[in-house]
Write a protein that holds these residues in place. Sequence first.
Motif, PDB file in Angstrom:
ATOM      1  N   LEU A  56      37.850  38.731 -37.497  1.00 46.96           N
ATOM      2  CA  LEU A  56      38.344  37.506 -38.131  1.00 46.96           C
ATOM      3  C   LEU A  56      38.949  37.805 -39.501  1.00 46.96           C
ATOM      4  CD1 LEU A  56      35.538  34.971 -37.157  1.00 46.96           C
ATOM      5  CD2 LEU A  56      37.796  35.255 -36.126  1.00 46.96           C
ATOM      6  N   ILE A 112      37.606  37.097 -30.299  1.00 47.96           N
ATOM      7  CA  ILE A 112      38.489  35.929 -30.234  1.00 47.96           C
ATOM      8  C   ILE A 112      39.230  35.833 -28.902  1.00 47.96           C
ATOM      9  CG2 ILE A 112      38.762  35.811 -32.734  1.00 47.96           C
ATOM     10  CD1 ILE A 112      41.551  37.052 -32.383  1.00 47.96           C
ATOM     11  N   SER A 148      34.913  28.358 -36.057  1.00 50.54           N
ATOM     12  CA  SER A 148      34.089  28.264 -37.266  1.00 50.54           C
ATOM     13  C   SER A 148      33.712  26.816 -37.523  1.00 50.54           C
ATOM     14  CB  SER A 148      34.846  28.802 -38.482  1.00 50.54           C
ATOM     15  OG  SER A 148      34.990  30.201 -38.419  1.00 50.54           O
ATOM     16  N   HIS A 163      39.532  29.742 -33.551  1.00 51.56           N
ATOM     17  CA  HIS A 163      40.236  30.988 -33.881  1.00 51.56           C
ATOM     18  C   HIS A 163      40.832  31.685 -32.658  1.00 51.56           C
ATOM     19  CE1 HIS A 163      38.531  30.352 -37.765  1.00 51.56           C
ATOM     20  NE2 HIS A 163      37.304  30.612 -37.383  1.00 51.56           N
ATOM     21  N   ALA A 191      31.473  31.679 -38.100  1.00 47.85           N
ATOM     22  CA  ALA A 191      32.093  31.702 -36.768  1.00 47.85           C
ATOM     23  C   ALA A 191      31.063  31.847 -35.654  1.00 47.85           C
ATOM     24  CB  ALA A 191      33.104  32.842 -36.689  1.00 47.85           C
ATOM     25  N   ILE A 236      41.306  35.261 -41.665  1.00 53.53           N
ATOM     26  CA  ILE A 236      40.346  34.171 -41.834  1.00 53.53           C
ATOM     27  C   ILE A 236      39.536  34.430 -43.103  1.00 53.53           C
ATOM     28  CG2 ILE A 236      38.394  32.937 -40.800  1.00 53.53           C
ATOM     29  CD1 ILE A 236      41.054  32.672 -39.273  1.00 53.53           C
TER      30      ILE A 236
END
Length: 381
Positions: A334, A151, A297, A283, A347, A339
Amino acid sequence: MIYLDNSATTKPYKEVLDSFIKVSSEYFGNPSSLHELGGKAERLLMQARGQIAQLLNVQQNEVYFTSGGTESNNLAIKGTALMHRKRGRHIITTGLEHASVKEAMEQLKELGCRISVIAPDKNGFVHAEDIEKEITPETILVSVMHVNNEIGSIQPIEEIGEMLRKHSKVVFHVDNVQGIGKVPLDLYKANVDLCTISAHKFHGLKGNGVLFIRDGLLLSPLLSGGNQEWKMRSGTENVAGIVAMAKALRLTMNNMEKHLERLSSIKRFIIDEMDKIEGVAVHTPERNSAPHIVNFSIKGFKAEVFVHALEERGVYVSTTSACSSKKSAASSTLMAIGIPEKDAKSAVRISLSYENTKEEAEVFTEAVKETVIRLREVMKS
């Protein structure tokens, strides 16, 4: 072809390949040999060490050559645990780490170490105070990555390092594989003891890396043999790859000075365009994230389906990190930031280099929009 998977690996610079071929062809001697061919190879090796030390702003004797990020992480973590096992067996890490760190921790757990894993917040950051709460007299190591590989969240390495000054016996390891050449980090200022980088993440060649080991710090070697790298990492050095790595790092650092702002603007453009697409959730954190990584995502689609659909259009992206991309499990990063598993499995990660352009970003975003529409129509029929 539009290549947007640079966090997995980068295309080597032409100058890097030229260096590798020249050294392999003309300076192929073993740097440990006594004859002149060996001497020439040794001088190239030391010259590359000096160049890398200068680029990292550290001393030459703190640069140790390895086969890449995985080996450097394992040497840092296991080498510390073995060296200091009589003093303590407690290690602190985070829920954001690369597989080479996580699996090393699991092995040490089987050998009797206690591992504390610090959970990140919902934006993908860990906090120095949460780490400090876990420190005990038995703690020997804290290992935190600089830039998350999925991320892009930038961890507060300087803040953690400053906190650890109060705990001088605790060794501080930083996995800087994704940060090097993208996010500046002063190792001395941040009180870092061990730092990992990998050549193929900055347009060098696979099979080469560095572990920075602060002067005076003792580790137990993992590889025994000919006592190369000051007895820390036995094995004949890959001189051609190391020379190529030094060149790649210099070129990448030059590009960071010249093109970092442009790279950040391309990333900003992509995020803005993703936010316009219905069902897409970004994200990557809005603030304190690396300039080259965007993770999002697409609700209703499996990530691998989307990756292959973009590939058909000549656009190359990835799902999670390359080391985990062929596994069906959802991204642990995640999941760690809250998430839902279903969204985590959808994702997609794009990762830029200084060679990517705004025009490529425009083609990519249009391809995403059109692919979403097409796949939704297929699902309805």
